[in-house]
Design a protein around this motif. Structure first.
Motif, PDB file in Angstrom:
ATOM      1  N   PHE A   1      15.015   4.562   0.118  1.00 38.22           N
ATOM      2  CA  PHE A   1      14.057   5.066   1.099  1.00 38.22           C
ATOM      3  C   PHE A   1      12.658   4.639   0.681  1.00 38.22           C
ATOM      4  O   PHE A   1      12.414   4.245  -0.459  1.00 38.22           O
ATOM      5  CB  PHE A   1      14.140   6.596   1.220  1.00 38.22           C
ATOM      6  N   GLY A   2      11.736   4.712   1.631  1.00 37.68           N
ATOM      7  CA  GLY A   2      10.344   4.357   1.342  1.00 37.68           C
ATOM      8  C   GLY A   2       9.481   4.801   2.503  1.00 37.68           C
ATOM      9  O   GLY A   2       9.986   5.139   3.570  1.00 37.68           O
TER      10      GLY A   2
ATOM     11  N   GLY B   1      11.465   5.514   6.100  1.00 40.47           N
ATOM     12  CA  GLY B   1      12.730   4.923   6.516  1.00 40.47           C
ATOM     13  C   GLY B   1      13.723   5.075   5.385  1.00 40.47           C
ATOM     14  O   GLY B   1      13.336   5.177   4.217  1.00 40.47           O
ATOM     15  N   LEU B   2      15.021   5.143   5.696  1.00 42.37           N
ATOM     16  CA  LEU B   2      16.026   5.279   4.637  1.00 42.37           C
ATOM     17  C   LEU B   2      17.363   4.716   5.087  1.00 42.37           C
ATOM     18  O   LEU B   2      17.608   4.513   6.279  1.00 42.37           O
ATOM     19  CB  LEU B   2      16.187   6.756   4.245  1.00 42.37           C
TER      20      LEU B   2
ATOM     21  N   TYR C   1       8.150  12.355   2.942  1.00 45.81           N
ATOM     22  CA  TYR C   1       8.519  11.464   1.833  1.00 45.81           C
ATOM     23  C   TYR C   1       9.019  12.290   0.646  1.00 45.81           C
ATOM     24  O   TYR C   1      10.063  12.007   0.055  1.00 45.81           O
ATOM     25  CB  TYR C   1       7.309  10.608   1.437  1.00 45.81           C
ATOM     26  N   ASN C   2       8.261  13.363   0.321  1.00 51.33           N
ATOM     27  CA  ASN C   2       8.671  14.246  -0.786  1.00 51.33           C
ATOM     28  C   ASN C   2       9.995  14.953  -0.477  1.00 51.33           C
ATOM     29  O   ASN C   2      10.832  15.139  -1.365  1.00 51.33           O
ATOM     30  CB  ASN C   2       7.585  15.285  -1.073  1.00 51.33           C
ATOM     31  N   ALA C   3      10.178  15.336   0.793  1.00 50.32           N
ATOM     32  CA  ALA C   3      11.427  16.013   1.187  1.00 50.32           C
ATOM     33  C   ALA C   3      12.614  15.064   1.012  1.00 50.32           C
ATOM     34  O   ALA C   3      13.683  15.471   0.533  1.00 50.32           O
ATOM     35  CB  ALA C   3      11.332  16.495   2.630  1.00 50.32           C
ATOM     36  N   LEU C   4      12.419  13.790   1.376  1.00 50.33           N
ATOM     37  CA  LEU C   4      13.498  12.808   1.202  1.00 50.33           C
ATOM     38  C   LEU C   4      13.786  12.579  -0.283  1.00 50.33           C
ATOM     39  O   LEU C   4      14.934  12.420  -0.689  1.00 50.33           O
ATOM     40  CB  LEU C   4      13.124  11.479   1.874  1.00 50.33           C
TER      41      LEU C   4
ATOM     42  N   HIS D   1       0.841  -1.212   0.000  1.00 52.00           N
ATOM     43  CA  HIS D   1       0.000   0.000   0.000  1.00 52.00           C
ATOM     44  C   HIS D   1       0.868   1.252   0.000  1.00 52.00           C
ATOM     45  O   HIS D   1       0.372   2.357   0.138  1.00 52.00           O
ATOM     46  CB  HIS D   1      -0.933   0.002   1.223  1.00 52.00           C
ATOM     47  N   HIS D   2       2.183   1.055  -0.142  1.00 61.11           N
ATOM     48  CA  HIS D   2       3.095   2.202  -0.215  1.00 61.11           C
ATOM     49  C   HIS D   2       3.106   2.764  -1.634  1.00 61.11           C
ATOM     50  O   HIS D   2       2.658   2.113  -2.568  1.00 61.11           O
ATOM     51  CB  HIS D   2       4.515   1.778   0.208  1.00 61.11           C
TER      52      HIS D   2
END
Length: 561
Positions: free
Chosen positions: A410-411, A418-419, A397-400, A165-166
């Motif tokens: 990362f995900g 997490g990364l 998430y967008n920043a990473l 679901h990611h």
């Protein structure tokens, strides 16, 4: 804290709904704020129905997933159910493996080791499948980005069905089937399922071929409700139905593993919040401190005595986890002060010996303290691994993604990710992350916000009002517990600080001859705003307080001014 009062819906719409439902205008207004404007919508909200679950075959690749699993069952293949070590992953594995075991004896389970293998599908897991003559792996709550791993498995003659679901990356793995409502080419009507929810849709689809109905699958919904709460997905639409019925199972006929975990809990009816704070941390503790398979074993155990033994081991892991996260949080806070980083837009800390299993919790604790996007790093093998947490409204998430030049992989989601990265990239990454956040975040997001649904007077808080309010649950993102504000109240004069270090505030709010008991966790330092009967305004939720067998309504204070 900044208080934001939600705009009041249109008065005519409120009036119409209040009359149609025979409720007061406050209840009608709360419903409209949640997108409910008609009698039929309100009926679906207050009386969730299993009939309103979507057809699982609307999900892209569901037909392919079912036919591959049916082939494996018919031909006696060995099937491995693979999932991550967190609550969503372990409940997913428990759900699908226990269902498939009713159809075949050749079902294995696999949870990667957090420390040796890390997050997601691992080469070690695939090798284990190959060594044990397993020809089909069903991966849950992970796999959407496992392009190379799925290709590696294919070379070894192992097929994959992925239930995730990611958010997908640019490419979808070359698996037999990839079930993920967030795929751009998937037209499934509800996009916010958790991993265990996607797993449930899969068993719902398999069950159709077994002449089973949704009622045959009800006992599995305690796992789905737990994952929905723990994974912080919206409690709207299909998730609301699954959580509603899952809580009923937990409260009336829980699985043996839940009974064992709850054997010390004296509460009669558990809410989704109780599940998140009582059951989820214990399930999580196994993967954090030891191994996620311990949680799966507990969740699938059918002998109470054995389950109680597993539960006591998990209780010990949970106790170790608490000690570790307290110690690491203190060290991280000291590091921030030492490096004089209190005024940055981000919190990024690293210590090579920090326990990898608790860095996510520590990131959450630091976010509570400094309220900004936070990353906690530790050494993991030859690389550094981190857990990220964000603040309301900011997409970490967008920043990473904007820092991906410095990241190995990362995900995750908008608020938690997490990364991993190479140690030499850490300083550059830390600077880049600060730069990205400082130039993209709305500065208001750095002040914690209380969203207030509506103004309320104390004399409007009646037993009937609360009875209806209780039916707004289960709560979660998209349907948060209603928050009210009352102005011009004063304490009856017996207010005091309570608890360890007098951290909490207990008082009785009074206005217009109506007085009601209040508890404010963490609000002890605000005692000076209520003493000497001075007037104040308060933001709060309403709940029940049980004391000496007596049940009364109380205000749970979120803030006072």
């Amino acid at each position: 804290m900044r208080w934001t009062l939600q705009p009041k819906p249109d008065t005519t719409t409120i009036q119409h709904l209040a009359e149609a439902l025979n409720v007061d205008t406050i209840i009608a207004s709360l419903l409209i704020q949640r997108g409910i404007e008609t009698f039929d919508q309100a009926k679906k909200f207050f009386r969730p129905s299993l009939d309103d679950l979507h057809d699982p075959f609307l999900m892209k690749d569901m037909d392919l997933a079912v036919s591959r699993i049916q082939k494996a069952l018919a031909e006696g293949e060995n099937i491995m159910v693979y999932g991550d070590y967190d609550v969503d992953g372990t409940t997913s594995v428990a759900l699908l493996s226990s269902y498939l075991k009713t159809l075949s004896e050749q079902i294995a389970t696999y949870i990667p080791d957090r420390y040796e293998e890390g997050y997601g599908i691992s080469y070690k897991g695939i090798d284990y499948a190959h060594d044990n003559d397993i020809s089909l792996i069903v991966a849950l709550d992970c796999g959407i980005k496992a392009i190379e791993k799925v290709a590696y498995a294919k070379e070894k003659g192992i097929d994959f069905v992925i239930c995730d679901h990611h958010r997908p990356g640019d490419k979808i793995p070359d698996a037999i089937a990839v079930l993920d409502p967030k795929r751009e080419d998937c037209e499934y009507p509800y996009k916010e399922l958790c991993g265990c929810g996607v797993g449930f849709k899969l068993i719902q689809a398999i069950a159709e071929g077994q002449d089973q109905t949704i009622n045959d699958l009800l006992p599995y919904l305690d796992l789905v409700a737990t994952a929905i709460g723990a994974d912080i997905v919206p409690v709207t639409g299909e998730n609301r139905i699954l959580a509603y019925y899952g809580l009923q199972v937990i409260n009336t006929n829980p699985r043996i593993g839940f009974k064992a975990m709850l054997s010390e809990v004296k509460k009669e009816t558990l809410t989704i919040t109780d599940v998140v704070f009582m059951i989820a941390p214990r399930i999580n503790a196994a993967g954090r401190m030891k191994h996620g398979l311990h949680a799966v074993n507990l969740l699938t155990e059918e002998n109470l005595e054995t389950a109680l033994q597993y539960a006591s081991e998990i209780e010990a892991y949970n106790s170790d986890r608490k000690d570790a996260d307290k110690k690491i949080t203190q060290e991280a806070l000291a590091q921030i002060l030492e490096n004089n980083e209190q005024d940055r837009y981000t919190t990024v800390v690293y210590e090579e010996n920090w326990h990898k299993g608790v860095i996510g919790i520590v990131a959450s604790r630091l976010t509570e303290t400094y309220y900004r996007p936070t990353l906690v790093f530790t050494k993991s093998g030859s690389k550094l691994a981190a857990s990220a947490r964000s603040v309301k409204g900011f997409d970490v998430y967008n920043a990473l993604h904007a820092c991906s030049d410095y990241i190995e992989q990362f995900g995750g989601h908008k608020y938690a990710a997490g990364l991993t990265l190479l140690e030499e990239q850490y300083p550059s990454f830390k600077n880049k992350f600060e730069e990205v956040v400082s130039t993209t975040i709305d500065k208001k997001m750095l002040i914690p916000e209380i969203t207030i649904d509506t103004l309320l007077e104390l004399d409007q808080i009646t037993p009937r009002f609360y009875r209806i309010l209780k039916q707004f649950g289960p709560h979660g993102p998209g349907n948060m517990t209603p928050v009210f504000m009352t102005e011009g109240v004063k304490d009856t004069g017996y207010g005091k600080c309570v608890g360890a270090d007098e951290k909490h505030l207990k008082c009785k709010a009074q206005k217009n001859e109506v007085a009601i008991g209040c508890i404010g966790f963490g609000l002890g330092p605000k005692y000076n705003l209520i003493n000497q009967k001075q007037y104040f305004k308060t933001a709060y939720t309403i709940d029940e307080n049980e004391w000496n067998g007596e049940v009364s309504l109380q205000l749970k204070l979120k803030d006072i001014n």
